[in-house]
Design a protein around this motif. Structure first.
Motif, PDB file in Angstrom:
ATOM      1  N   PHE A  85     -22.886  73.589  20.323  1.00 15.48           N
ATOM      2  CA  PHE A  85     -21.689  73.031  19.695  1.00 15.48           C
ATOM      3  C   PHE A  85     -20.670  74.132  19.418  1.00 15.48           C
ATOM      4  N   LEU A  86     -19.433  73.702  19.277  1.00 18.61           N
ATOM      5  CA  LEU A  86     -18.336  74.601  18.936  1.00 18.61           C
ATOM      6  C   LEU A  86     -18.157  74.585  17.427  1.00 18.61           C
ATOM      7  N   ASP A  87     -18.319  75.722  16.810  1.00 20.90           N
ATOM      8  CA  ASP A  87     -18.103  75.872  15.368  1.00 20.90           C
ATOM      9  C   ASP A  87     -16.668  76.369  15.180  1.00 20.90           C
ATOM     10  N   GLU A  88     -15.772  75.449  14.846  1.00 18.65           N
ATOM     11  CA  GLU A  88     -14.356  75.784  14.727  1.00 18.65           C
ATOM     12  C   GLU A  88     -14.094  76.861  13.684  1.00 18.65           C
ATOM     13  N   SER A  89     -14.993  77.016  12.712  1.00 17.76           N
ATOM     14  CA  SER A  89     -14.778  78.016  11.663  1.00 17.76           C
ATOM     15  C   SER A  89     -14.904  79.445  12.173  1.00 17.76           C
ATOM     16  N   ILE A  90     -15.546  79.642  13.347  1.00 18.60           N
ATOM     17  CA  ILE A  90     -15.647  80.996  13.900  1.00 18.60           C
ATOM     18  C   ILE A  90     -14.904  81.137  15.222  1.00 18.60           C
ATOM     19  N   TYR A  91     -14.271  80.064  15.704  1.00 16.27           N
ATOM     20  CA  TYR A  91     -13.575  80.133  16.979  1.00 16.27           C
ATOM     21  C   TYR A  91     -12.260  80.896  16.799  1.00 16.27           C
ATOM     22  N   PRO A  92     -12.070  82.028  17.510  1.00 19.86           N
ATOM     23  CA  PRO A  92     -10.922  82.890  17.229  1.00 19.86           C
ATOM     24  C   PRO A  92      -9.599  82.453  17.843  1.00 19.86           C
ATOM     25  N   ARG A  93      -9.613  81.481  18.741  1.00 17.64           N
ATOM     26  CA  ARG A  93      -8.366  81.073  19.388  1.00 17.64           C
ATOM     27  C   ARG A  93      -7.739  79.902  18.645  1.00 17.64           C
ATOM     28  N   GLU A  94      -6.422  79.820  18.761  1.00 15.86           N
ATOM     29  CA  GLU A  94      -5.703  78.744  18.104  1.00 15.86           C
ATOM     30  C   GLU A  94      -5.897  77.419  18.832  1.00 15.86           C
ATOM     31  N   ASN A  95      -5.912  77.460  20.172  1.00 18.89           N
ATOM     32  CA  ASN A  95      -6.029  76.238  20.970  1.00 18.89           C
ATOM     33  C   ASN A  95      -6.973  76.450  22.143  1.00 18.89           C
ATOM     34  N   ILE A  96      -7.515  75.357  22.632  1.00 19.30           N
ATOM     35  CA  ILE A  96      -8.302  75.391  23.855  1.00 19.30           C
ATOM     36  C   ILE A  96      -7.339  75.107  25.009  1.00 19.30           C
ATOM     37  N   ASP A  97      -7.425  75.889  26.063  1.00 20.39           N
ATOM     38  CA  ASP A  97      -6.533  75.781  27.203  1.00 20.39           C
ATOM     39  C   ASP A  97      -7.125  74.792  28.214  1.00 20.39           C
ATOM     40  N   HIS A  98      -6.615  73.556  28.209  1.00 24.60           N
ATOM     41  CA  HIS A  98      -7.151  72.500  29.071  1.00 24.60           C
ATOM     42  C   HIS A  98      -6.857  72.761  30.554  1.00 24.60           C
ATOM     43  N   LYS A  99      -5.787  73.464  30.844  1.00 26.98           N
ATOM     44  CA  LYS A  99      -5.488  73.832  32.225  1.00 26.98           C
ATOM     45  C   LYS A  99      -6.564  74.793  32.746  1.00 26.98           C
ATOM     46  N   ARG A 100      -6.944  75.734  31.919  1.00 29.83           N
ATOM     47  CA  ARG A 100      -7.998  76.689  32.285  1.00 29.83           C
ATOM     48  C   ARG A 100      -9.323  75.967  32.536  1.00 29.83           C
ATOM     49  N   ILE A 101      -9.624  74.996  31.686  1.00 34.39           N
ATOM     50  CA  ILE A 101     -10.852  74.213  31.860  1.00 34.39           C
ATOM     51  C   ILE A 101     -10.812  73.482  33.206  1.00 34.39           C
ATOM     52  N   GLY A 102      -9.656  72.923  33.554  1.00 27.34           N
ATOM     53  CA  GLY A 102      -9.512  72.243  34.840  1.00 27.34           C
ATOM     54  C   GLY A 102      -9.768  73.170  36.021  1.00 27.34           C
ATOM     55  N   VAL A 103      -9.264  74.390  35.919  1.00 31.97           N
ATOM     56  CA  VAL A 103      -9.507  75.383  36.979  1.00 31.97           C
ATOM     57  C   VAL A 103     -11.001  75.691  37.060  1.00 31.97           C
ATOM     58  N   PHE A 104     -11.650  75.835  35.901  1.00 33.52           N
ATOM     59  CA  PHE A 104     -13.088  76.119  35.882  1.00 33.52           C
ATOM     60  C   PHE A 104     -13.890  74.968  36.499  1.00 33.52           C
ATOM     61  N   ILE A 105     -13.478  73.737  36.253  1.00 32.86           N
ATOM     62  CA  ILE A 105     -14.168  72.583  36.839  1.00 32.86           C
ATOM     63  C   ILE A 105     -14.065  72.644  38.364  1.00 32.86           C
ATOM     64  N   GLU A 106     -12.884  72.954  38.869  1.00 32.78           N
ATOM     65  CA  GLU A 106     -12.709  73.094  40.313  1.00 32.78           C
ATOM     66  C   GLU A 106     -13.589  74.215  40.857  1.00 32.78           C
ATOM     67  N   ASN A 107     -13.661  75.338  40.119  1.00 29.38           N
ATOM     68  CA  ASN A 107     -14.531  76.446  40.531  1.00 29.38           C
ATOM     69  C   ASN A 107     -15.983  76.003  40.611  1.00 29.38           C
ATOM     70  N   LEU A 108     -16.430  75.219  39.636  1.00 30.15           N
ATOM     71  CA  LEU A 108     -17.810  74.719  39.633  1.00 30.15           C
ATOM     72  C   LEU A 108     -18.056  73.835  40.852  1.00 30.15           C
ATOM     73  N   ARG A 109     -17.108  72.962  41.164  1.00 27.83           N
ATOM     74  CA  ARG A 109     -17.239  72.069  42.331  1.00 27.83           C
ATOM     75  C   ARG A 109     -17.290  72.851  43.636  1.00 27.83           C
ATOM     76  N   ASP A 110     -16.652  74.028  43.636  1.00 25.63           N
ATOM     77  CA  ASP A 110     -16.648  74.886  44.826  1.00 25.63           C
ATOM     78  C   ASP A 110     -17.870  75.788  44.887  1.00 25.63           C
ATOM     79  N   GLY A 111     -18.783  75.652  43.908  1.00 24.51           N
ATOM     80  CA  GLY A 111     -20.019  76.428  43.926  1.00 24.51           C
ATOM     81  C   GLY A 111     -19.964  77.760  43.203  1.00 24.51           C
TER      82      GLY A 111
END
Length: 133
Positions: free
Chosen positions: A40-66
């Motif tokens: 789980f994500l513990d927001e009390s220790i997460y150092p970033r202000e926001n999660i970058d959904h564009k970055r997550i999308g790129v990572f998903i594509e990377n996973l699909r590409d192996g």
């Protein structure tokens, strides 16, 4: 960078092994493959202000590409009540990779389980979140 983030970063720097040779033995690493639902994500220790959904999308594509990512870094949840409700491990480094794995339907992932001896998780997470890659 917000002032509070900078203060956390500065405090985390004193624990880096290259700045403090005595810090070399402060952590133990255990590699494992665990269920993504146990993390789980513990927001009390997460150092970033926001999660970058564009970055997550790129990572998903990377996973699909192996592409294989580095294991995410987690800590065993120190509070049994939270662990029972949210998960056995909290993320210290790798929120975007973890989110991509979840969205891609991956059920088990490789992790490094850190034992932080007398080190605040927020300091470790902040140092991980702002260091150069």
């Amino acid at each position: 960078m917000k002032l509070i983030e900078w203060e956390v970063f500065e405090n985390a720097q004193r624990f880096r092994a290259d700045k403090n040779p005595a810090a070399v033995n402060f952590m133990k690493d255990v590699s494992a493959k665990i269920l993504i639902s146990d993390i789980f994500l513990d927001e009390s220790i997460y150092p970033r202000e926001n999660i970058d959904h564009k970055r997550i999308g790129v990572f998903i594509e990377n996973l699909r590409d192996g592409f294989v990512f580095e294991p995410i870094v987690v800590q065993a949840c120190p509070d049994p009540e939270i662990a029972a409700k949210r998960g056995k491990y909290r993320i210290l480094d790798g929120v975007h990779r973890w989110s991509a794995y979840k969205k891609a339907g991956v059920t088990q992932i490789d992790v490094v389980i850190k034992t932080l001896n007398n080190i605040e998780p927020i300091l470790y997470a902040a140092n991980s979140g702002v260091r150069p890659r």
